[in-house]
Design a protein around this motif. Structure first.
Motif, short mmCIF file in Angstrom:
data_model
loop_
_atom_site.label_atom_id
_atom_site.label_comp_id
_atom_site.label_asym_id
_atom_site.label_seq_id
_atom_site.Cartn_x
_atom_site.Cartn_y
_atom_site.Cartn_z
N ALA A 189 27.76 -12.73 -14.36
CA ALA A 189 27.43 -14.11 -14.02
C ALA A 189 25.95 -14.39 -14.26
CB ALA A 189 27.80 -14.39 -12.56
N GLN A 190 25.11 -13.42 -13.96
CA GLN A 190 23.67 -13.58 -14.21
C GLN A 190 23.39 -13.69 -15.71
OE1 GLN A 190 22.05 -10.13 -12.28
NE2 GLN A 190 22.17 -11.01 -10.23
N LEU A 191 24.09 -12.89 -16.50
CA LEU A 191 23.93 -12.98 -17.96
C LEU A 191 24.33 -14.36 -18.46
CD1 LEU A 191 25.29 -9.58 -19.37
CD2 LEU A 191 22.91 -10.33 -19.22
N LYS A 192 25.44 -14.88 -17.91
CA LYS A 192 25.90 -16.21 -18.32
C LYS A 192 24.86 -17.28 -17.99
CE LYS A 192 29.01 -19.07 -19.95
NZ LYS A 192 28.33 -20.37 -19.71
N GLU A 193 24.19 -17.12 -16.86
CA GLU A 193 23.15 -18.07 -16.48
C GLU A 193 22.00 -18.06 -17.49
OE1 GLU A 193 21.86 -17.32 -12.52
OE2 GLU A 193 23.82 -17.71 -11.63
N THR A 194 21.60 -16.88 -17.94
CA THR A 194 20.52 -16.83 -18.93
C THR A 194 20.95 -17.46 -20.25
OG1 THR A 194 21.10 -14.64 -19.83
CG2 THR A 194 19.66 -14.69 -17.92
N LEU A 195 22.23 -17.28 -20.62
CA LEU A 195 22.73 -17.91 -21.85
C LEU A 195 22.66 -19.43 -21.73
CD1 LEU A 195 25.88 -15.73 -22.65
CD2 LEU A 195 23.68 -15.69 -23.81
N ASP A 196 23.04 -19.95 -20.56
CA ASP A 196 22.99 -21.40 -20.35
C ASP A 196 21.56 -21.92 -20.41
OD1 ASP A 196 25.73 -21.42 -20.06
OD2 ASP A 196 25.68 -21.42 -17.86
N GLU A 197 20.62 -21.14 -19.87
CA GLU A 197 19.22 -21.57 -19.90
C GLU A 197 18.69 -21.59 -21.34
OE1 GLU A 197 17.44 -22.80 -17.64
OE2 GLU A 197 18.47 -22.28 -15.78
N ILE A 198 19.09 -20.59 -22.12
CA ILE A 198 18.65 -20.56 -23.52
C ILE A 198 19.26 -21.73 -24.29
CG2 ILE A 198 18.77 -19.27 -25.69
CD1 ILE A 198 18.71 -16.69 -24.02
N GLU A 199 20.53 -22.00 -24.02
CA GLU A 199 21.23 -23.04 -24.79
C GLU A 199 20.83 -24.45 -24.39
OE1 GLU A 199 25.77 -24.12 -26.28
OE2 GLU A 199 25.47 -22.64 -24.68
N PHE A 200 20.66 -24.68 -23.11
CA PHE A 200 20.45 -26.06 -22.65
C PHE A 200 19.04 -26.32 -22.12
CE2 PHE A 200 25.00 -25.04 -21.82
CZ PHE A 200 25.54 -25.86 -22.81
#
Length: 234
Positions: free
Chosen positions: A126-137
């Motif tokens: 879940a933490q990894l997914k959060e970093t992906l969202d921050e990079i993308e958006f």
């Protein structure tokens, strides 16, 4: 703690470096353990056959490296957990040799991703997914989220020996890449490669995770090599 811990007397010209090596060797062989109290200065001086100034110089070096810590009125102790200082020092001495640092990064992170693929849990995913969202958006520089992505993977490997290598390595790589690339980054490529790594970890597929991490790191290494070669040829 016993004072007869098998310390060899330092022969010929005594150097503080030899004292450092002796104490580190005792730690490596288990005669000293994490958290152990060192013998008094007087005892160490007798066992090592060194002067007080030399011993204190050696102890200062060990303290700087995070191997020992001194407590007022209690004595000197082997640290409970050896930190990243020795590795940080080695990286600092290698500063400027970016190809070697990138190779070190590949060696360490490919090992970490193999462990992480087996051990990573739902909270870390879940933490990894959060970093992906921050990079993308997210807006602006995403370097911290990029670094955070790799840090989460490293810590999910759950290996205390390797943990001390992670932050100094990632910090050094980031600093040196920024120096040569002048902030020239590709958000889309980073995001796509991170997503592939994330999906592999989510499936706990060791081979796929290793392959995707290798491609990601190799892409970065090749990019840096092209920049360095271009600068050299100017």
């Amino acid at each position: 703690m016993k004072n007869d811990v098998g310390i060899k007397s330092v022969k010929r010209k005594t150097l503080s470096k030899q004292v450092v090596e002796q104490i580190v060797q005792l730690l490596m062989t288990g005669q000293f353990k994490l958290g152990d109290r060192l013998p008094s200065e007087h005892v160490l001086m007798e066992q090592l056959h060194v002067s007080r100034p030399v011993l204190r110089e050696a102890l200062s070096s060990l303290e700087t490296l995070g191997i020992i810590n001194r407590k007022t009125r209690e004595g000197t102790f082997i640290s409970e957990k050896i930190g990243s200082e020795p590795f940080s020092l080695m990286l600092a001495l290698s500063a400027g040799d970016l190809p070697a640092i990138m190779e070190a990064r590949m060696s360490i992170e490919l090992g970490l991703i193999s462990l992480a693929a087996r051990k990573i849990n739902d909270e870390q995913l879940a933490q990894l997914k959060e970093t992906l969202d921050e990079i993308e958006f997210g807006d602006g520089d995403y370097s911290e989220y990029d670094k955070g992505f790799h840090r989460i993977i490293a810590y999910s490997a759950n290996n205390s020996i390797l943990e001390g290598l992670v932050d100094p390595l990632l910090n050094m790589v980031e600093q040196m890449i920024n120096q040569v690339s002048q902030g020239d980054k590709n958000r889309e490529v980073t995001l796509e490669q991170h997503k592939l790594i994330y999906e592999s970890l989510k499936k706990h597929d060791v081979l796929e995770a290793y392959t995707n991490m290798y491609r990601h790191l190799e892409y970065g290494r090749n990019k840096v090599s092209r920049i360095i070669n271009h600068s050299t040829n100017l």
